[in-house]
Design an enzyme around this catalytic site. Structure first.
Site, mmCIF file in Angstrom:
data_model
loop_
_atom_site.group_PDB
_atom_site.id
_atom_site.type_symbol
_atom_site.label_atom_id
_atom_site.label_comp_id
_atom_site.label_asym_id
_atom_site.label_seq_id
_atom_site.Cartn_x
_atom_site.Cartn_y
_atom_site.Cartn_z
ATOM 1 N N ASP A 1 0.817 -1.214 0.000
ATOM 2 C CA ASP A 1 0.000 0.000 0.000
ATOM 3 C C ASP A 1 0.849 1.262 0.000
ATOM 4 O OD1 ASP A 1 0.954 -0.433 2.587
ATOM 5 O OD2 ASP A 1 -1.005 -0.545 3.517
ATOM 6 N N ASN B 1 -7.796 -2.449 13.997
ATOM 7 C CA ASN B 1 -9.174 -2.805 13.628
ATOM 8 C C ASN B 1 -9.214 -4.013 12.692
ATOM 9 O OD1 ASN B 1 -8.188 -1.732 11.287
ATOM 10 N ND2 ASN B 1 -9.644 -0.053 11.129
ATOM 11 N N HIS C 1 -7.320 -4.373 9.935
ATOM 12 C CA HIS C 1 -7.017 -4.129 8.523
ATOM 13 C C HIS C 1 -5.713 -4.811 8.127
ATOM 14 C CE1 HIS C 1 -4.966 -0.030 9.562
ATOM 15 N NE2 HIS C 1 -4.006 -0.839 9.174
ATOM 16 N N GLU D 1 -9.716 -1.642 5.131
ATOM 17 C CA GLU D 1 -10.418 -1.375 6.374
ATOM 18 C C GLU D 1 -11.623 -2.312 6.516
ATOM 19 O OE1 GLU D 1 -8.906 0.431 8.381
ATOM 20 O OE2 GLU D 1 -8.432 2.457 7.698
#
Ligand code: GLP
Length: 239
Positions: free
Chosen positions: A66, A134, A136, A141
């Site tokens: 990313d 979370n 990810h 996400e």
């Protein structure tokens, strides 16, 4: 899914051995790299092993997960800069064979071309992953479709808050990123997921022992046939 639990130093060494073994067998392997603080121990090991002549990345092609939108590779918080600083400049990889998604060209065509380039290179042998608080992976996400390929994402507030420690203020943290999709990650022949520290304990439990759900992106790894999870004692504490 194989799970290894040890100190941060030892899991870095154990994961590094996977690369040494793979590259001894397949020197031109395609590798998927990750950013974040978690892989730094592993990258340090790989740099040392390379300096000692125990592994070579000369013929490796790499694809990173990313990149932040709006940061070019010279920005010290871009993931391209991170990779150059923390790994590529310390091993014998040909920088021309390293790929990081563009944070400046966010068109759907360019994003889709990233998946095509991975495929054309022969597919990723080992995709390295950290995990967000979370759940990810990359910057996928919660609620990202499992069928997603490389795409533009809006970062959640929780991710921007978690990553603001690297910037001067929350305003400077990019709002968007380009990330490999969940399907891109799942297409890798094998996956190494690493997590360190107590802040990751609950999400690691949800990832490994919870339901497979798009609410916890990393839980998709339960469906992958070849996943190794390297945890320190703190990240493994809730299992
Ligand atoms: C970022 C990256 C992820 C990384 C995560 C966790 O959001 N996009 O790839 O796994 O942070 O980072 P850390 O390893 O610093 O906890």
């Amino acid at each position: 899914m194989k799970i290894y639990i040890d100190t941060p130093e030892n899991i870095a060494k154990m994961a590094a051995k996977r690369y040494v073994d793979l590259l001894a067998e397949k020197p031109d392997a395609v590798l998927g790299f990750a950013t974040g603080s978690t892989p730094l121990g592993l990258y340090g090991e790989l740099a040392q092993l390379c300096a000692d002549g125990k592994v070579s990345f000369k013929n490796v092609t790499s694809f990173n997960l990313d990149e932040y939108v709006g940061l070019d590779g010279t920005h010290d918080q871009s993931y391209r800069y991170f990779m150059n600083e923390n790994l590529f400049s310390k091993i014998d990889i040909d920088i021309a064979n390293t790929n990081v998604p563009s944070g400046l060209d966010t068109s759907a065509e360019t994003a889709a071309a990233y998946d095509k380039a991975i495929e054309a290179a022969g597919g990723i042998e080992i995709q390295l992953l950290g995990i967000g608080n979370n759940g990810h992976i990359g910057f996928n996400e919660p609620e990202t479709p499992f069928g997603s390929i490389t795409h533009l994402v809006e970062l959640t507030d929780s991710t921007r808050q978690a990553n603001k420690r690297f910037f001067n203020s929350i305003e400077e943290v990019p709002t968007h990123a380009v990330t490999m999709g969940i399907k891109t990650v799942m297409n890798a022949k094998s996956v190494i997921l690493m997590a360190i520290g107590s802040a990751k304990a609950d999400i690691i439990k949800a990832t490994i022992q919870g339901d497979v759900t798009e609410s916890v992106p990393a839980s998709v790894l339960q469906l992958h046939p070849n996943v190794e999870v390297y945890l320190d004692f703190e990240a493994a504490a809730a299992l």
